[in-house]
Design an enzyme around this catalytic site. Structure first.
Site, PDB file in Angstrom:
ATOM      1  CG  ASP A 214      85.022  44.230  59.872  1.00  0.00           C
ATOM      2  OD1 ASP A 214      84.823  43.155  59.273  1.00  0.00           O
ATOM      3  OD2 ASP A 214      85.467  45.245  59.310  1.00  0.00           O
ATOM      4  NE  ARG A 217      89.748  45.344  63.373  1.00  0.00           N
ATOM      5  CZ  ARG A 217      89.798  44.966  64.642  1.00  0.00           C
ATOM      6  NH1 ARG A 217      89.016  43.976  65.066  1.00  0.00           N
ATOM      7  NH2 ARG A 217      90.632  45.557  65.491  1.00  0.00           N
ATOM      8  N   GLY A 241      98.884  49.322  69.136  1.00  0.00           N
ATOM      9  CA  GLY A 241      97.605  49.996  68.932  1.00  0.00           C
ATOM     10  C   GLY A 241      96.524  49.552  69.884  1.00  0.00           C
ATOM     11  CB  SER A 246      92.207  56.695  74.858  1.00  0.00           C
ATOM     12  OG  SER A 246      92.374  55.315  74.647  1.00  0.00           O
ATOM     13  CD  GLU A 273     105.478  56.938  67.261  1.00  0.00           C
ATOM     14  OE1 GLU A 273     104.939  56.856  66.147  1.00  0.00           O
ATOM     15  OE2 GLU A 273     104.838  56.866  68.338  1.00  0.00           O
ATOM     16  CD  GLU A 290      92.314  47.278  62.256  1.00  0.00           C
ATOM     17  OE1 GLU A 290      92.893  48.154  61.555  1.00  0.00           O
ATOM     18  OE2 GLU A 290      91.231  47.454  62.811  1.00  0.00           O
ATOM     19  CD  GLU A 299      92.293  56.456  62.044  1.00  0.00           C
ATOM     20  OE1 GLU A 299      91.313  56.874  62.675  1.00  0.00           O
ATOM     21  OE2 GLU A 299      92.697  55.271  62.120  1.00  0.00           O
ATOM     22  CG  HIS A 457      85.737  48.652  60.310  1.00  0.00           C
ATOM     23  ND1 HIS A 457      86.537  47.526  60.263  1.00  0.00           N
ATOM     24  CD2 HIS A 457      86.550  49.669  60.673  1.00  0.00           C
ATOM     25  CE1 HIS A 457      87.772  47.855  60.597  1.00  0.00           C
ATOM     26  NE2 HIS A 457      87.812  49.145  60.852  1.00  0.00           N
TER      27      HIS A 457
END
Length: 519
Positions: A214, A217, A241, A246, A273, A290, A299, A457
């Protein structure tokens, strides 16, 4: 939505927002109905059992476990011992595998610290009477505790909070009276896992490729960094982020190493957190992230960014990037949307499938809106100053007034941040601009995801009206826009739009209320 990066960040305060089980008493545990023995059966070993990783079924549990060892290279017992899983964490692991279908390699990479190991959601069987859940795993339960497990009706297990606490926490029998006297949790406060699916969705390459490709962005963030060398020189920067929970975080560490940046970049894996900064770092100078989702707030990642701000950002002059975001609302002509999303179902190869279209009005639509579809000036719904806004202010209520600038000959839609349609984008302007206001400092960088700008996006978020508006130039649509986190899943949004239509000198019509899910 409009996104702004500013140096220094604005200091004005954000405008205040106005937002406005049944337990059976019977002790006759009929075996066929609700005896706990149905769930913890002595006959588990000889029940048909399905593989954990495919649809192959075997006459016994041993056969299924042996198949998983030889075919998939996965040993449930070895994995459970490696992760030091007790009975309930092992049950959660089995149900997690059944529900999300990870690969054996993915399961082998688990550390035991994942959030699902403590989530009661995964105590509920994915497969009814799953024999793998009925095995005696050799846990050291006392005789009294074993009697407790076998004496509770199955029907109570998922529905009674007290029973679940007694069974799942392996409590000492002497504490039962104390536990029974404690007030039960409210239904609205029940524990749930809103995070697992969210984090796992960012574990795949495709979604990262879409974001990186993108250009609006990525070039906006790059421009902000590259045009402010003094700001970033010797600064400690926190990027929120990277891909928590993951494999992306692990890949990020390898990328850092392969590019020789180990002395500059430190990857901290964990929820913001819960993490701590390195020992030699007390605060950061810049937080860059982002975090934006569909309709800006979908989200709920902004909550985590604000948490990081409050914990880690230097209080005297720390910078948030982006520093300001806006949500806009406009009218758009919706004939193309109606044709593609609703009318299509009326005649599918000669069959009436219009029943399928009923739910279209209940959920927001994310798509690209053609600039020619917009038929009103936008109205500001929410202005977020990232330096001062709080998580509570992300649930908001906003009045709006939209005046049609041309006749709408089709169905109208209200579109958040800008509408959606299938028309050409011949008059689109560049998304990156000098700022959200006409008079901005040269250091301000911003971009828009609106329909008059280059598509991103994020596209645009549309709220399709169940009752069409037949508008002419000057028709006024006014009302109130309500937005809050969903009570069912805090990552999703519940939107409620109250509106009325006024044409010319006629009085305004009745107020229409329509509710939507953004998910």
């Amino acid at each position: 939505m409009s996104i702004r990066f500013a140096v220094p960040p604005p200091t004005q305060e954000d405008v205040d927002d106005h937002s406005t089980s049944s337990d059976s008493d019977s002790e006759d545990y009929v075996e066929e109905d609700n005896n706990f023995e149905d769930w913890v059966s002595d006959q588990a070993q000889i029940q048909p059992c399905r593989s954990l990783f495919d649809d192959n079924s075997f006459p016994t549990v041993a056969g299924a476990l042996d198949f998983d060892k030889s075919t998939h290279g996965f040993d449930l017992d070895v994995t459970s011992k490696k992760l030091k899983l007790d009975l309930h964490r092992r049950i959660r692991l089995i149900n997690f595998i059944r529900k999300h279908k990870p690969t054996p390699t993915d399961v082998g990479n688990l550390t035991g610290a994942e959030s699902f190991f403590s989530s009661d959601e995964y105590l509920i069987p994915v497969i009814e009477d799953d024999p793998l859940l009925q095995l005696d795993f050799g846990d050291d339960w006392s005789d009294d505790e074993a009697l407790l497990r076998r004496g509770i009706p199955r029907a109570h297990l998922p529905t009674s909070p007290t029973t679940k606490r007694l069974v799942t926490k392996k409590l000492d029998i002497s504490n039962i009276a104390e536990i029974l006297d404690e007030p039960g949790p409210s239904t609205t406060g029940a524990l749930r896992d809103d995070d697992t699916h969210y984090f796992q969705s960012y574990g795949y390459n495709d979604i990262h490729a879409v974001m990186i490709q993108d250009k609006v962005r990525t070039s906006s963030y790059a421009s902000f960094i590259l045009t402010n060398p003094i700001l970033f020189r010797d600064a400690i920067v926190l990027d929120v982020g990277c891909g928590t929970a993951s494999d992306i975080a692990a890949k990020a560490e390898k990328i850092v190493q392969e590019n020789g940046l180990e002395d500059i970049i430190t990857v901290i894996r964990g929820k913001v957190e819960e993490i701590s900064l390195p020992d030699d770092v007390s605060h950061v100078d810049i937080i860059i992230s982002e975090w934006m989702g569909y309709a800006l707030l979908y989200e709920s990642m902004l909550d985590s960014v604000l948490h990081a701000r409050d914990r880690f950002l230097r209080p005297d002059g720390g910078v948030m990037a982006p520093s300001q975001c806006r949500i806009m609302l406009a009218l758009c002509e919706g004939s193309e949307i109606m044709k593609d999303r609703v009318d299509f179902w009326g005649d599918v190869y000669g069959f009436d499938l219009s029943e399928m279209a009923h739910e279209v009005y209940n959920e927001a639509i994310v798509d690209v809106v053609g600039p020619d579809s917009v038929v009103s000036e936008p109205c500001l719904l929410k202005d977020l100053n990232l330096k001062s806004i709080t998580s509570r202010q992300l649930d908001f209520t906003s009045p709006f007034t939209l005046t049609s600038t041309s006749s709408m000959h089709g169905d109208a839609t209200l579109a958040e941040v800008w509408p959606v349609g299938g028309k050409s984008a011949s008059r689109r302007r560049a998304s990156i601009g000098p700022g959200l206001k006409q008079k901005e400092q040269k250091k301000v960088i911003s971009f828009s995801t609106g329909p008059l700008s280059q598509p991103t996006h994020w596209k645009q978020t549309i709220f399709l009206l169940r009752d069409p508006i037949l508008a002419e130039e000057g028709t006024v649509v006014s009302g109130t826009f309500y937005c809050k986190k969903s009570e069912e899943n805090s990552r999703e949004l519940d939107v409620e739009i109250h509106y009325s239509v006024k044409k010319g000198a006629e009085p305004a019509g009745d107020v229409v209320v329509q509710m939507y899910k953004v998910r």
